[in-house]
Scaffold this motif. Structure first.
Motif, short mmCIF file in Angstrom:
data_model
loop_
_atom_site.label_atom_id
_atom_site.label_comp_id
_atom_site.label_asym_id
_atom_site.label_seq_id
_atom_site.Cartn_x
_atom_site.Cartn_y
_atom_site.Cartn_z
N ASP A 91 46.36 49.18 52.02
CA ASP A 91 45.32 48.27 51.53
C ASP A 91 45.90 46.88 51.26
OD1 ASP A 91 42.47 48.01 50.32
OD2 ASP A 91 43.78 47.28 48.71
N ALA A 92 47.10 46.86 50.67
CA ALA A 92 47.74 45.58 50.37
C ALA A 92 48.10 44.82 51.64
CB ALA A 92 48.99 45.80 49.53
N ALA A 93 48.32 45.56 52.74
CA ALA A 93 48.68 44.94 54.02
C ALA A 93 47.46 44.57 54.85
CB ALA A 93 49.58 45.88 54.81
N LEU A 348 52.03 39.68 60.87
CA LEU A 348 52.60 39.33 59.56
C LEU A 348 52.50 37.83 59.33
CD1 LEU A 348 55.80 41.58 59.50
CD2 LEU A 348 53.68 41.93 58.24
N ASN A 349 52.80 37.04 60.34
CA ASN A 349 52.74 35.59 60.19
C ASN A 349 51.32 35.11 59.91
OD1 ASN A 349 55.49 35.25 60.57
ND2 ASN A 349 55.30 34.94 62.78
N LYS A 350 50.34 35.78 60.51
CA LYS A 350 48.94 35.37 60.34
C LYS A 350 48.36 35.83 59.01
CE LYS A 350 47.29 34.80 65.10
NZ LYS A 350 46.26 35.22 66.08
N GLN A 351 48.79 37.02 58.54
CA GLN A 351 48.11 37.66 57.42
C GLN A 351 48.88 37.64 56.11
OE1 GLN A 351 45.16 38.54 57.05
NE2 GLN A 351 44.29 39.82 58.65
N LYS A 352 50.17 37.31 56.13
CA LYS A 352 50.97 37.53 54.92
C LYS A 352 50.46 36.76 53.69
CE LYS A 352 54.54 34.20 56.33
NZ LYS A 352 55.97 34.07 56.72
N ILE A 359 56.08 40.70 50.56
CA ILE A 359 56.87 41.38 51.58
C ILE A 359 58.35 41.25 51.22
CG2 ILE A 359 57.57 41.41 54.01
CD1 ILE A 359 54.85 40.31 54.73
N VAL A 360 59.06 42.37 51.30
CA VAL A 360 60.51 42.37 51.06
C VAL A 360 61.20 42.70 52.37
CG1 VAL A 360 62.42 43.43 49.82
CG2 VAL A 360 60.23 43.06 48.65
N SER A 361 61.90 41.72 52.92
CA SER A 361 62.67 41.96 54.14
C SER A 361 64.17 41.91 53.87
CB SER A 361 62.29 40.95 55.22
OG SER A 361 62.47 39.63 54.75
N LYS A 362 64.54 41.35 52.74
CA LYS A 362 65.95 41.26 52.35
C LYS A 362 66.05 41.71 50.89
CE LYS A 362 69.84 38.00 52.35
NZ LYS A 362 70.23 36.59 52.55
N VAL A 363 66.66 42.87 50.66
CA VAL A 363 66.62 43.46 49.32
C VAL A 363 67.42 42.65 48.31
CG1 VAL A 363 66.21 45.78 50.22
CG2 VAL A 363 68.56 45.03 49.77
#
Length: 405
Positions: A91-93, A348-352, A359-363
């Motif tokens: 849902d969050a995405a 992702l680029n359109k909706q983030k 969004i976590v891509s680098k912890v």
């Protein structure tokens, strides 16, 4: 771009999973398929056959556009909590649909059952409580109460069979979506081929993940599983076999688990999540007396505690996941990106900016108690496989596949 979400474990990815992704895309007319996938420990209380990074690559090469990790706190929980965490992430995405495989294959019976239990909520909960008090397991109590409630209805509407594992999970997904007032629409496709728990590899193209794992552990070779796997998955599993001393299983993890149980003793074990009613004493005695996981399990298994419930307790013992730690995690608070295709990156680029969670891509650039648990669990998973390299989650970046296969 229309997105459809699915909830997966891919333990390992097989032809049935590829069909699910294909049919979910077709059924919902989606351009993007988003998978929320369990990490290195799974809902039935097991270490994953291969780690989340290998399973992410399998998914991205076979019809999935984005993979988010379902945090440990939800991935290893009982079905309602598992479903709640997964649905909240989808849902969050900004998914338009969520699509699950089911033995039923039609959404209307699920909707009828939802309405029935809403109308009979008080009586239904009372029946569950009474059944548990008579000593049967919670899943059995739920099934018995549901059957009794359906039998009292005289409208002749079709209801979903909640004795079937995929139907059960699908029903929990729908309940979770309703609880958060999600705008996502539910869709289901009929599960094809082997049943969810089928342990045999039959003369067909679709086998259960259970059967695939069982075949490997009985023969110590992947050869007999080849027809049931996409070619890219078979090659990835062969590569894993060459790089690791073992595939993930309690058989290989048991020496470490046994050490932890014997070191901590009953008093400490009692503080571990899901450990209850003095079963920690039984665990300790079984660990003293058995040097194999099968021997341990056959000692502690009972009518009151299902195999899956016991394995979840053991998973939490292995990772040190306590009642206190669990009490601090109530809901997903981020979207942990494990991988994407070119189409997924475009989405992702359109909706983030519209996403309800970061969004976590680098912890290393994000701090969260739930994320700390996932990193810790990944380290212990590596130890269980005999790997010396730690903190892989800090070193890996999201997998990127330029072209969806």
């Amino acid at each position: 771009m229309k997105a459809t979400g699915i909830v997966v474990e891919y333990n390992p990815f097989h032809n049935g999973h590829k069909l699910h992704a294909t049919e979910a895309r077709k059924t919902t007319n989606a351009q993007i398929i988003i998978a929320v996938m369990s990490g290195n420990f799974l809902q039935r209380g097991e270490p994953a056959f291969v780690d989340k990074w290998a399973r992410t690559e399998m998914a991205l090469q076979n019809g999935i556009d984005i993979v988010f990790e379902l945090p440990y706190a939800f991935a290893t929980a009982h079905a309602p909590t598992f479903a709640e965490g997964a649905i909240k992430i989808l849902d969050a995405a900004c998914c338009d649909f969520y699509c699950f495989g089911s033995e039923d294959g039609h959404i209307q019976p699920f909707e009828n059952s939802m309405a029935l239990l809403d109308n009979q909520h008080t009586q239904y909960e009372r029946k569950i409580k009474e059944a548990v008090q008579h000593g049967i397991s919670y899943p059995q109590a739920v099934n018995a109460a549901y059957k009794d409630t359906v039998q009292t209805d005289n409208t002749n509407r079709p209801y979903v069979d909640l004795s079937k594992p995929n139907n059960i999970l699908g029903f929990h997904y729908m309940q979770a979506a309703k609880q958060i007032n999600s705008n996502m629409q539910a869709a289901t496709i009929q599960r094809m081929g082997a049943a969810y728990h089928d342990e045999e590899l039959k003369d067909q193209r679709i086998a259960s993940a259970t059967g695939i794992r069982k075949s490997y552990f009985e023969t110590n070779t992947l050869h007999d599983t080849q027809n049931f796997l996409p070619g890219s998955v078979y090659q990835l599993l062969k590569a894993w076999q060459g790089d690791h001393s073992a595939f993930g299983s309690w058989k290989s993890f048991y020496p470490l688990l046994r050490l932890i149980i014997l070191r901590d003793g009953p008093k400490r074990l009692a503080h571990v999540a899901d450990v209850t009613e003095g079963i920690e004493n039984l665990f300790y005695r079984a660990a003293v007396n058995h040097d194999t996981f099968d021997g341990f399990m056959h000692t502690v298994k009972s009518k009151r505690y299902t195999w899956t419930r016991i394995q979840r307790m053991l998973t939490h013992i292995f990772t040190g996941y306590s009642y206190n730690t669990r009490s601090k995690i109530n809901t997903p608070t981020y979207l942990r990106l494990l991988g994407m295709t070119q189409a997924g990156r475009l989405y992702l680029n359109k909706q983030k900016k519209n996403f309800k969670l970061p969004i976590v891509s680098k912890v290393s650039s994000f701090s969260d108690p739930s994320l700390d648990i996932d990193i810790h669990a990944a380290n212990l998973y590596a130890l269980g496989l005999g790997k010396s390299e730690m903190n892989v989650d800090y070193k890996n970046i999201p997998i990127f596949i330029r072209e969806s296969q």
